[in-house]
Design an enzyme around this catalytic site. Structure first.
Site, mmCIF file in Angstrom:
data_model
loop_
_atom_site.group_PDB
_atom_site.id
_atom_site.type_symbol
_atom_site.label_atom_id
_atom_site.label_comp_id
_atom_site.label_asym_id
_atom_site.label_seq_id
_atom_site.Cartn_x
_atom_site.Cartn_y
_atom_site.Cartn_z
ATOM 1 N N HIS A 1 38.431 19.558 -33.512
ATOM 2 C CA HIS A 1 38.208 18.201 -34.549
ATOM 3 C C HIS A 1 36.727 18.056 -34.502
ATOM 4 O O HIS A 1 36.355 17.536 -33.476
ATOM 5 C CB HIS A 1 39.211 17.270 -34.035
ATOM 6 C CG HIS A 1 40.599 17.384 -34.201
ATOM 7 N ND1 HIS A 1 41.089 16.975 -35.686
ATOM 8 C CD2 HIS A 1 41.543 18.110 -33.777
ATOM 9 C CE1 HIS A 1 42.609 17.446 -35.561
ATOM 10 N NE2 HIS A 1 42.694 18.040 -34.494
HETATM 11 ZN ZN LIG Z 1 44.390 19.208 -34.356
#
Ligand SMILES: [Zn+2]
Ligand SMILES: *[C@@H]1O[C@H](CO)[C@@H](O)[C@H](O)[C@H]1NC(C)=O
Ligand SMILES: *[C@@H]1O[C@H](CO)[C@@H](O)[C@H](O)[C@H]1NC(C)=O
Ligand SMILES: [Zn+2]
Length: 171
Positions: free
Chosen positions: A134
């Site tokens: 992320h």
């Molecule tokens: Zn994720």
């Protein structure tokens, strides 16, 4: 104007957070799709329409926008290979560092100055069983403790491994 106390606001935010977490990831947490249904494999092999923001045919790494952003900028960076998670033996430190490098390069290229949050998940707290980084840049609004997003982000931070533990940058 309805007045609520700070502790009430915090309590409400916590409930909103729990509720949205259960709705958004909870259902996936214990029900991981097999590889032939993996949405990141589909993005990587172009059977999905998701637009790629980065692609490297040597390293086989791609990046695309998160369809469910947790911060102002939210990219997912993933290898073409269906590696299960951060702790899989195939998730080598070279790969981990390259995913981080691509993230920083993308944010640098956009000249983004917001606070960066760059993280993986600790199993089973992920929605897709395909290793992904992320790559986020968060504004003050994303970080405001009055928004339910704040609690989701805190939980994500909590449920992410310390990369320097497994793959220190200085050896
Ligand atoms: Zn994720
Ligand atoms: C692409 O990936 C999806 C999801 O894993 C899979 O079902 C599909 O067979 C793959 N298609 C090709 C052409 O590799
Ligand atoms: C792919 O990534 C490698 C490693 O970071 C880099 O050296 C190379 O220039 C990249 N290739 C392209 C076409 O961007
Ligand atoms: Zn996959």
């Amino acid at each position: 104007m309805v007045k609520i106390t700070l502790s009430q606001a915090i309590l409400i935010s916590i409930w909103v957070c729990i509720f949205s977490f259960v709705c958004s990831v909870g259902s996936d947490v214990f029900d991981h799709a097999p590889q032939d249904l993996c949405e990141f494999c589909a993005i990587s092999n172009r059977t999905s329409r998701t637009r790629l923001l980065y692609e490297n045919e040597t390293t086989n790494i791609i990046a695309f926008r998160s369809k469910d952003p947790d911060c102002k900028k939210h990219y997912l960076i993933t290898p073409h290979l269906h590696i299960k998670n951060y702790f899989s033996p195939e998730a080598t430190c070279d790969l981990i560092h390259e995913l981080q490098r691509v993230c920083n390069e993308m944010l640098d290229e956009e000249g983004i100055k917001y606070k960066r949050r760059i993280l993986f998940h600790i199993p089973p707290f992920y929605s897709v069983t395909h290793l992904h980084l992320h790559c986020m840049a968060c504004t003050n609004d994303d970080e405001s403790f009055l928004s339910s997003q704040y609690y989701i982000n805190k939980f994500m931070d909590f449920a992410s491994p310390d990369i320097e533990d497994k793959c220190p940058h200085t050896v």
